[in-house]
Write a protein that holds these residues in place. Structure first.
Motif, PDB file in Angstrom:
ATOM      1  N   TRP A  25     -53.497  57.791 -23.530  1.00  0.00           N
ATOM      2  CA  TRP A  25     -54.548  58.716 -23.982  1.00  0.00           C
ATOM      3  C   TRP A  25     -54.187  59.317 -25.343  1.00  0.00           C
ATOM      4  O   TRP A  25     -55.006  59.338 -26.265  1.00  0.00           O
ATOM      5  CB  TRP A  25     -54.726  59.786 -22.916  1.00  0.00           C
ATOM      6  CG  TRP A  25     -55.759  60.828 -23.180  1.00  0.00           C
ATOM      7  CD1 TRP A  25     -56.506  61.007 -24.308  1.00  0.00           C
ATOM      8  CD2 TRP A  25     -56.161  61.859 -22.275  1.00  0.00           C
ATOM      9  NE1 TRP A  25     -57.349  62.083 -24.175  1.00  0.00           N
ATOM     10  CE2 TRP A  25     -57.151  62.620 -22.930  1.00  0.00           C
ATOM     11  CE3 TRP A  25     -55.782  62.213 -20.984  1.00  0.00           C
ATOM     12  CZ2 TRP A  25     -57.755  63.720 -22.328  1.00  0.00           C
ATOM     13  CZ3 TRP A  25     -56.383  63.305 -20.389  1.00  0.00           C
ATOM     14  CH2 TRP A  25     -57.359  64.050 -21.042  1.00  0.00           C
ATOM     15  N   GLU A  26     -52.950  59.794 -25.469  1.00  0.00           N
ATOM     16  CA  GLU A  26     -52.498  60.418 -26.717  1.00  0.00           C
ATOM     17  C   GLU A  26     -52.541  59.411 -27.877  1.00  0.00           C
ATOM     18  O   GLU A  26     -53.042  59.720 -28.966  1.00  0.00           O
ATOM     19  CB  GLU A  26     -51.076  60.945 -26.535  1.00  0.00           C
ATOM     20  CG  GLU A  26     -50.508  61.685 -27.728  1.00  0.00           C
ATOM     21  CD  GLU A  26     -50.946  63.136 -27.795  1.00  0.00           C
ATOM     22  OE1 GLU A  26     -50.957  63.688 -28.917  1.00  0.00           O
ATOM     23  OE2 GLU A  26     -51.292  63.710 -26.744  1.00  0.00           O
ATOM     24  N   LEU A  27     -52.044  58.200 -27.602  1.00  0.00           N
ATOM     25  CA  LEU A  27     -52.001  57.186 -28.652  1.00  0.00           C
ATOM     26  C   LEU A  27     -53.404  56.745 -29.058  1.00  0.00           C
ATOM     27  O   LEU A  27     -53.682  56.536 -30.250  1.00  0.00           O
ATOM     28  CB  LEU A  27     -51.178  55.983 -28.184  1.00  0.00           C
ATOM     29  CG  LEU A  27     -49.683  56.239 -27.978  1.00  0.00           C
ATOM     30  CD1 LEU A  27     -49.015  55.005 -27.396  1.00  0.00           C
ATOM     31  CD2 LEU A  27     -49.017  56.657 -29.281  1.00  0.00           C
ATOM     32  N   TYR A  28     -54.292  56.621 -28.090  1.00  0.00           N
ATOM     33  CA  TYR A  28     -55.659  56.175 -28.391  1.00  0.00           C
ATOM     34  C   TYR A  28     -56.407  57.218 -29.223  1.00  0.00           C
ATOM     35  O   TYR A  28     -57.086  56.864 -30.194  1.00  0.00           O
ATOM     36  CB  TYR A  28     -56.405  55.897 -27.088  1.00  0.00           C
ATOM     37  CG  TYR A  28     -57.812  55.386 -27.297  1.00  0.00           C
ATOM     38  CD1 TYR A  28     -58.031  54.054 -27.622  1.00  0.00           C
ATOM     39  CD2 TYR A  28     -58.916  56.233 -27.185  1.00  0.00           C
ATOM     40  CE1 TYR A  28     -59.318  53.569 -27.833  1.00  0.00           C
ATOM     41  CE2 TYR A  28     -60.203  55.766 -27.393  1.00  0.00           C
ATOM     42  CZ  TYR A  28     -60.405  54.432 -27.716  1.00  0.00           C
ATOM     43  OH  TYR A  28     -61.682  53.968 -27.930  1.00  0.00           O
ATOM     44  N   VAL A  29     -56.296  58.474 -28.847  1.00  0.00           N
ATOM     45  CA  VAL A  29     -56.971  59.535 -29.604  1.00  0.00           C
ATOM     46  C   VAL A  29     -56.438  59.593 -31.031  1.00  0.00           C
ATOM     47  O   VAL A  29     -57.206  59.762 -31.994  1.00  0.00           O
ATOM     48  CB  VAL A  29     -56.791  60.897 -28.886  1.00  0.00           C
ATOM     49  CG1 VAL A  29     -57.264  62.032 -29.784  1.00  0.00           C
ATOM     50  CG2 VAL A  29     -57.551  60.914 -27.573  1.00  0.00           C
ATOM     51  N   ASP A  30     -55.118  59.452 -31.182  1.00  0.00           N
ATOM     52  CA  ASP A  30     -54.518  59.479 -32.516  1.00  0.00           C
ATOM     53  C   ASP A  30     -54.923  58.249 -33.326  1.00  0.00           C
ATOM     54  O   ASP A  30     -55.224  58.358 -34.527  1.00  0.00           O
ATOM     55  CB  ASP A  30     -52.998  59.560 -32.388  1.00  0.00           C
ATOM     56  CG  ASP A  30     -52.315  59.666 -33.743  1.00  0.00           C
ATOM     57  OD1 ASP A  30     -52.523  60.671 -34.433  1.00  0.00           O
ATOM     58  OD2 ASP A  30     -51.585  58.716 -34.105  1.00  0.00           O
ATOM     59  N   VAL A  39     -62.784  64.698 -27.621  1.00  0.00           N
ATOM     60  CA  VAL A  39     -61.758  64.450 -26.599  1.00  0.00           C
ATOM     61  C   VAL A  39     -60.434  64.967 -27.142  1.00  0.00           C
ATOM     62  O   VAL A  39     -59.896  64.413 -28.113  1.00  0.00           O
ATOM     63  CB  VAL A  39     -61.624  62.952 -26.256  1.00  0.00           C
ATOM     64  CG1 VAL A  39     -60.514  62.754 -25.226  1.00  0.00           C
ATOM     65  CG2 VAL A  39     -62.940  62.392 -25.732  1.00  0.00           C
ATOM     66  N   PRO A  40     -59.872  66.011 -26.547  1.00  0.00           N
ATOM     67  CA  PRO A  40     -58.590  66.522 -27.030  1.00  0.00           C
ATOM     68  C   PRO A  40     -57.438  65.649 -26.550  1.00  0.00           C
ATOM     69  O   PRO A  40     -57.499  65.073 -25.456  1.00  0.00           O
ATOM     70  CB  PRO A  40     -58.512  67.912 -26.400  1.00  0.00           C
ATOM     71  CG  PRO A  40     -59.289  67.777 -25.133  1.00  0.00           C
ATOM     72  CD  PRO A  40     -60.398  66.809 -25.422  1.00  0.00           C
ATOM     73  N   ILE A  45     -53.991  69.888 -24.871  1.00  0.00           N
ATOM     74  CA  ILE A  45     -54.309  70.489 -23.572  1.00  0.00           C
ATOM     75  C   ILE A  45     -53.096  71.236 -23.022  1.00  0.00           C
ATOM     76  O   ILE A  45     -53.211  72.371 -22.529  1.00  0.00           O
ATOM     77  CB  ILE A  45     -54.772  69.400 -22.585  1.00  0.00           C
ATOM     78  CG1 ILE A  45     -56.039  68.721 -23.107  1.00  0.00           C
ATOM     79  CG2 ILE A  45     -55.020  69.991 -21.203  1.00  0.00           C
ATOM     80  CD1 ILE A  45     -56.427  67.485 -22.316  1.00  0.00           C
ATOM     81  N   VAL A  46     -51.930  70.587 -23.104  1.00  0.00           N
ATOM     82  CA  VAL A  46     -50.700  71.224 -22.620  1.00  0.00           C
ATOM     83  C   VAL A  46     -50.391  72.476 -23.429  1.00  0.00           C
ATOM     84  O   VAL A  46     -50.006  73.519 -22.892  1.00  0.00           O
ATOM     85  CB  VAL A  46     -49.528  70.224 -22.680  1.00  0.00           C
ATOM     86  CG1 VAL A  46     -48.204  70.926 -22.369  1.00  0.00           C
ATOM     87  CG2 VAL A  46     -49.755  69.072 -21.712  1.00  0.00           C
ATOM     88  N   GLU A  47     -50.574  72.389 -24.750  1.00  0.00           N
ATOM     89  CA  GLU A  47     -50.322  73.548 -25.600  1.00  0.00           C
ATOM     90  C   GLU A  47     -51.247  74.706 -25.250  1.00  0.00           C
ATOM     91  O   GLU A  47     -50.814  75.861 -25.187  1.00  0.00           O
ATOM     92  CB  GLU A  47     -50.508  73.151 -27.068  1.00  0.00           C
ATOM     93  CG  GLU A  47     -50.238  74.281 -28.048  1.00  0.00           C
ATOM     94  CD  GLU A  47     -50.438  73.857 -29.489  1.00  0.00           C
ATOM     95  OE1 GLU A  47     -50.295  74.713 -30.380  1.00  0.00           O
ATOM     96  OE2 GLU A  47     -50.757  72.668 -29.715  1.00  0.00           O
ATOM     97  N   ARG A  48     -52.519  74.393 -24.993  1.00  0.00           N
ATOM     98  CA  ARG A  48     -53.468  75.455 -24.632  1.00  0.00           C
ATOM     99  C   ARG A  48     -53.091  76.082 -23.294  1.00  0.00           C
ATOM    100  O   ARG A  48     -53.195  77.311 -23.134  1.00  0.00           O
ATOM    101  CB  ARG A  48     -54.892  74.875 -24.554  1.00  0.00           C
ATOM    102  CG  ARG A  48     -55.931  75.873 -24.033  1.00  0.00           C
ATOM    103  CD  ARG A  48     -56.064  77.054 -24.966  1.00  0.00           C
ATOM    104  NE  ARG A  48     -56.944  78.088 -24.437  1.00  0.00           N
ATOM    105  CZ  ARG A  48     -56.543  79.138 -23.727  1.00  0.00           C
ATOM    106  NH1 ARG A  48     -55.233  79.304 -23.467  1.00  0.00           N
ATOM    107  NH2 ARG A  48     -57.405  80.032 -23.300  1.00  0.00           N
ATOM    108  N   PHE A  49     -52.663  75.272 -22.343  1.00  0.00           N
ATOM    109  CA  PHE A  49     -52.286  75.827 -21.043  1.00  0.00           C
ATOM    110  C   PHE A  49     -51.092  76.763 -21.175  1.00  0.00           C
ATOM    111  O   PHE A  49     -51.101  77.875 -20.614  1.00  0.00           O
ATOM    112  CB  PHE A  49     -51.957  74.689 -20.067  1.00  0.00           C
ATOM    113  CG  PHE A  49     -51.373  75.165 -18.770  1.00  0.00           C
ATOM    114  CD1 PHE A  49     -52.183  75.707 -17.781  1.00  0.00           C
ATOM    115  CD2 PHE A  49     -50.008  75.087 -18.528  1.00  0.00           C
ATOM    116  CE1 PHE A  49     -51.646  76.159 -16.582  1.00  0.00           C
ATOM    117  CE2 PHE A  49     -49.464  75.539 -17.330  1.00  0.00           C
ATOM    118  CZ  PHE A  49     -50.287  76.073 -16.365  1.00  0.00           C
ATOM    119  N   ALA A 224     -57.869  71.877 -19.818  1.00  0.00           N
ATOM    120  CA  ALA A 224     -56.762  72.576 -19.161  1.00  0.00           C
ATOM    121  C   ALA A 224     -57.207  73.150 -17.827  1.00  0.00           C
ATOM    122  O   ALA A 224     -56.470  73.079 -16.823  1.00  0.00           O
ATOM    123  CB  ALA A 224     -56.224  73.683 -20.068  1.00  0.00           C
ATOM    124  N   ALA A 225     -58.416  73.723 -17.781  1.00  0.00           N
ATOM    125  CA  ALA A 225     -58.949  74.255 -16.521  1.00  0.00           C
ATOM    126  C   ALA A 225     -59.169  73.138 -15.509  1.00  0.00           C
ATOM    127  O   ALA A 225     -58.879  73.299 -14.316  1.00  0.00           O
ATOM    128  CB  ALA A 225     -60.252  75.000 -16.788  1.00  0.00           C
TER     129      ALA A 225
END
Length: 258
Positions: A25-30, A39-40, A45-49, A224-225
């Motif tokens: 997911w991270e690689l595809y978005v980047d 799409v974050p 998401i982890v940073e926001r949480f 995150a929610a």
């Protein structure tokens, strides 16, 4: 050590699959340079949480509280009706079409009606969760109360056991595996019902967090929610499974998995 190894055997495959999914997911978005509004990435998401984890868990507690109340109300009503319906085909023919019609009603149509009827408090959210839990519990309970050993049933009748004794000693234990199976389905459904109801009414809960984040296009908060909601559901499923193994240690469905 044996229990730890067994726990790792169960937990490692899904954790590795989740890690692979998040990395992809991270690689595809980047790679596609997708906007965070659309799409974050998981890192956002982890940073926001972790910016305010207490906020998310506090809202999750409110949603879990409402879902649990709804689960209790819906399950008790369903089990009570199942006891009657398992002994009377007339009662089953009368109640089952009504229960099925309730099951088929869409959530977005029920929510506003419950708010109008019950106000803006906790009641409509509990009612929404109860409605979602009712039908699966009813069907499983009826099946369980009827799925008794014929030989054991004939024996209890031969010794003039009362209906209460037959129910408590035979039908109730026979229904427990079905009720635990229903509980694994209905608790997550109760969470879903509480979240959907929070879109319409209330000033707290994960549903409200998701709704407000969606309006503001704050997708990291939204995801995150959702992640907290998913973790809550997984934790509940694990607790129910552990409780099932404790209570139904005598049943073949549990012994075959040990």
């Amino acid at each position: 050590m044996r229990r730890l190894a067994k726990a790792l055997t169960y937990a490692l495959p899904p954790l590795l699959a989740l890690a692979a999914l998040l990395v992809a997911w991270e690689l595809y978005v980047d790679w596609r340079d997708i906007s965070i509004i659309v799409v974050p990435p998981p890192s956002a998401i982890v940073e926001r949480f972790f910016d305010d984890p207490g906020y998310f868990w506090e809202q999750a507690w409110y949603t879990l509280y409402e879902a649990t109340l709804g689960l209790i109300v819906g399950s008790l009503l369903a089990i009570g009706l199942a006891v009657v319906m398992s002994h009377s085909q007339t009662a089953e023919r009368t109640v089952m079409p009504l229960a099925l019609s309730m099951k088929m009603m869409p959530l977005v149509a029920i929510g506003p009606v419950l708010v109008i009827a019950m106000g803006f408090g906790t009641e409509p959210k509990v009612a929404m969760a109860a409605l979602l839990c009712f039908f699966p519990t009813l069907v499983n309970a009826i099946t369980g109360f009827r799925d008794v050993n014929i030989g054991a049933l004939e024996f209890m009748r031969s010794i003039n056991a009362s209906r209460w004794q037959v129910f408590w000693k035979l039908r109730w234990p026979s229904a427990l595996p079905f009720l635990f199976a229903a509980l694994k389905v209905t608790y997550p459904l109760a969470l879903t019902g509480a979240v959907v109801a929070e879109w319409f009414v209330g000033n707290r809960g994960l549903g409200l967090v998701i709704y407000r984040a969606n309006l503001k296009l704050d997708t990291p908060t939204l995801f995150a929610a959702i992640a907290v909601l998913a973790i809550t559901g997984i934790a509940i499923y694990g607790i129910i499974s552990a409780l099932e193994r404790r209570v139904l240690f005598w049943h073949e469905s549990v012994r075959n998995t040990q």
